[in-house]
Motif scaffolding. Structure first.
Motif, PDB file in Angstrom:
ATOM      1  N   ILE A   6       0.845  -1.204   0.000  1.00  0.00           N
ATOM      2  CA  ILE A   6       0.000   0.000   0.000  1.00  0.00           C
ATOM      3  C   ILE A   6       0.879   1.253   0.000  1.00  0.00           C
ATOM      4  N   ALA A   7       1.946   1.248   0.790  1.00  0.00           N
ATOM      5  CA  ALA A   7       2.858   2.404   0.840  1.00  0.00           C
ATOM      6  C   ALA A   7       3.537   2.615  -0.505  1.00  0.00           C
ATOM      7  N   LEU A   8       3.982   1.519  -1.144  1.00  0.00           N
ATOM      8  CA  LEU A   8       4.613   1.636  -2.463  1.00  0.00           C
ATOM      9  C   LEU A   8       3.629   2.167  -3.511  1.00  0.00           C
ATOM     10  N   VAL A   9       2.411   1.698  -3.483  1.00  0.00           N
ATOM     11  CA  VAL A   9       1.386   2.194  -4.419  1.00  0.00           C
ATOM     12  C   VAL A   9       1.136   3.683  -4.176  1.00  0.00           C
ATOM     13  N   ALA A  10       1.051   4.087  -2.909  1.00  0.00           N
ATOM     14  CA  ALA A  10       0.810   5.492  -2.574  1.00  0.00           C
ATOM     15  C   ALA A  10       1.983   6.360  -3.024  1.00  0.00           C
ATOM     16  N   LEU A  11       3.214   5.908  -2.778  1.00  0.00           N
ATOM     17  CA  LEU A  11       4.392   6.673  -3.195  1.00  0.00           C
ATOM     18  C   LEU A  11       4.495   6.751  -4.725  1.00  0.00           C
ATOM     19  N   THR A  12       4.169   5.665  -5.394  1.00  0.00           N
ATOM     20  CA  THR A  12       4.159   5.669  -6.859  1.00  0.00           C
ATOM     21  C   THR A  12       3.115   6.659  -7.371  1.00  0.00           C
ATOM     22  N   GLY A  13       1.955   6.658  -6.745  1.00  0.00           N
ATOM     23  CA  GLY A  13       0.908   7.619  -7.116  1.00  0.00           C
ATOM     24  C   GLY A  13       1.369   9.051  -6.919  1.00  0.00           C
ATOM     25  N   LEU A  14       2.036   9.330  -5.801  1.00  0.00           N
ATOM     26  CA  LEU A  14       2.569  10.669  -5.551  1.00  0.00           C
ATOM     27  C   LEU A  14       3.621  11.060  -6.587  1.00  0.00           C
ATOM     28  N   LEU A  15       4.466  10.105  -6.953  1.00  0.00           N
ATOM     29  CA  LEU A  15       5.490  10.363  -7.965  1.00  0.00           C
ATOM     30  C   LEU A  15       4.849  10.674  -9.320  1.00  0.00           C
ATOM     31  N   VAL A  16       3.824   9.933  -9.685  1.00  0.00           N
ATOM     32  CA  VAL A  16       3.117  10.170 -10.952  1.00  0.00           C
ATOM     33  C   VAL A  16       2.480  11.568 -10.945  1.00  0.00           C
ATOM     34  N   VAL A  17       1.862  11.934  -9.836  1.00  0.00           N
ATOM     35  CA  VAL A  17       1.247  13.265  -9.727  1.00  0.00           C
ATOM     36  C   VAL A  17       2.323  14.351  -9.830  1.00  0.00           C
ATOM     37  N   GLN A  18       3.458  14.142  -9.186  1.00  0.00           N
ATOM     38  CA  GLN A  18       4.564  15.118  -9.240  1.00  0.00           C
ATOM     39  C   GLN A  18       5.061  15.291 -10.670  1.00  0.00           C
ATOM     40  N   VAL A  19       5.255  14.198 -11.384  1.00  0.00           N
ATOM     41  CA  VAL A  19       5.709  14.264 -12.780  1.00  0.00           C
ATOM     42  C   VAL A  19       4.664  14.960 -13.638  1.00  0.00           C
ATOM     43  N   TYR A  20       3.400  14.632 -13.442  1.00  0.00           N
ATOM     44  CA  TYR A  20       2.318  15.250 -14.207  1.00  0.00           C
ATOM     45  C   TYR A  20       2.326  16.770 -14.029  1.00  0.00           C
ATOM     46  N   TRP A  21       2.416  17.238 -12.788  1.00  0.00           N
ATOM     47  CA  TRP A  21       2.390  18.682 -12.545  1.00  0.00           C
ATOM     48  C   TRP A  21       3.668  19.359 -13.004  1.00  0.00           C
ATOM     49  N   PHE A  22       4.795  18.659 -12.957  1.00  0.00           N
ATOM     50  CA  PHE A  22       6.042  19.226 -13.472  1.00  0.00           C
ATOM     51  C   PHE A  22       5.943  19.438 -14.981  1.00  0.00           C
TER      52      PHE A  22
END
Length: 181
Positions: A14-30
Motif C-alpha cells: 500500500i505504501a509503495l502504491v501510494a508513493l508511486t501515485g505521488l510520484l506520478v502526480v509530481q511528474v504530471y504537474w512538473f
C-alpha cells in the motif's frame, strides 16, 4: 504469528502504491508547469517581436502597413516577414530595448535576410542576451539601398532557460525524490 508478516507485506505494498501515485502526480504537474512556462515564453517573444516590428515601421514613417505576424519556425525559432528595409544599428538598439522591456534576457541569435534573395545581410549571436555588448557581424557588408528584409530570432538554449525559470518546481521535485529514497 503468521498474520504479522502478511500484514507487513500489505502495508508495504500500500505504501509503495501510494508513493508511486505521488510520484506520478509530481511528474504530471512538473510537465504541466514546463508546458505553461514554454507557452508564456513563446507569447512573450511573440509580443516583443510584434512590438519591435511596430517600432521599426514607425521609424520608417510607415503607418499603413500592418504589423507582420510572427511565424514559429521551430520550438526555439521565430521568423518575421517584415518586407521593409532594416538599418541594423537601429534594429539592434530597438531589439535590445524591446527585449529588456519584455523581460527576455536569454541568449539568442538574430539573422536579417534580404527578402527576395534570402541572403543573410546581418546577424549576431548574443551569448549573454540583450546584456551582450558585442556588435553585429556583417556590418562591413553594404546591403542594397532600401531592400526589403526579414529577420529570424532563435533562442538556442530555450529549453534550459525555461527549466531554469522553474526553480521552485525542480527544488520540490528533488526534495520529494530525496524523501522517497
Amino acid at each position: 504469528m503468521t498474520k504479522k508478516p502478511k500484514t507487513y507485506r500489505i502495508i508495504i505494498i500500500i505504501a509503495l502504491v501510494a508513493l508511486t501515485g505521488l510520484l506520478v502526480v509530481q511528474v504530471y504537474w512538473f510537465v504541466r508547469a514546463y508546458n505553461l512556462q514554454e507557452k508564456q515564453f513563446d507569447e512573450k517573444v511573440n509580443l516583443a517581436l510584434r512590438d519591435l516590428t511596430d517600432q521599426l515601421l514607425k521609424i520608417e514613417a510607415d503607418s499603413t502597413s500592418r504589423i507582420p505576424s510572427v511565424t514559429h519556425l521551430a520550438a526555439n525559432s521565430y521568423y518575421v516577414d517584415f518586407n521593409n528595409y532594416i538599418h541594423y544599428p537601429s534594429f539592434d538598439s530597438l531589439l535590445r530595448t524591446t527585449f529588456v522591456s519584455h523581460h527576455l534576457l536569454a541568449p539568442f541569435e538574430v539573422t536579417v535576410y534580404e527578402d527576395m534573395s534570402e541572403l543573410v545581410t546581418f546577424g549576431n549571436f548574443y551569448k549573454q542576451g540583450v546584456l551582450e555588448a558585442a556588435e553585429a557581424t556583417c556590418l562591413t557588408r553594404v546591403p542594397p539601398k532600401k531592400t526589403a528584409m526579414d529577420f529570424t530570432i532563435t533562442f538556442p538554449d530555450k529549453q534550459a532557460n525555461i527549466i531554469g525559470a522553474m526553480g521552485i518546481w525542480i527544488f520540490t521535485a528533488l526534495t520529494f525524490l530525496v524523501i522517497l529514497i
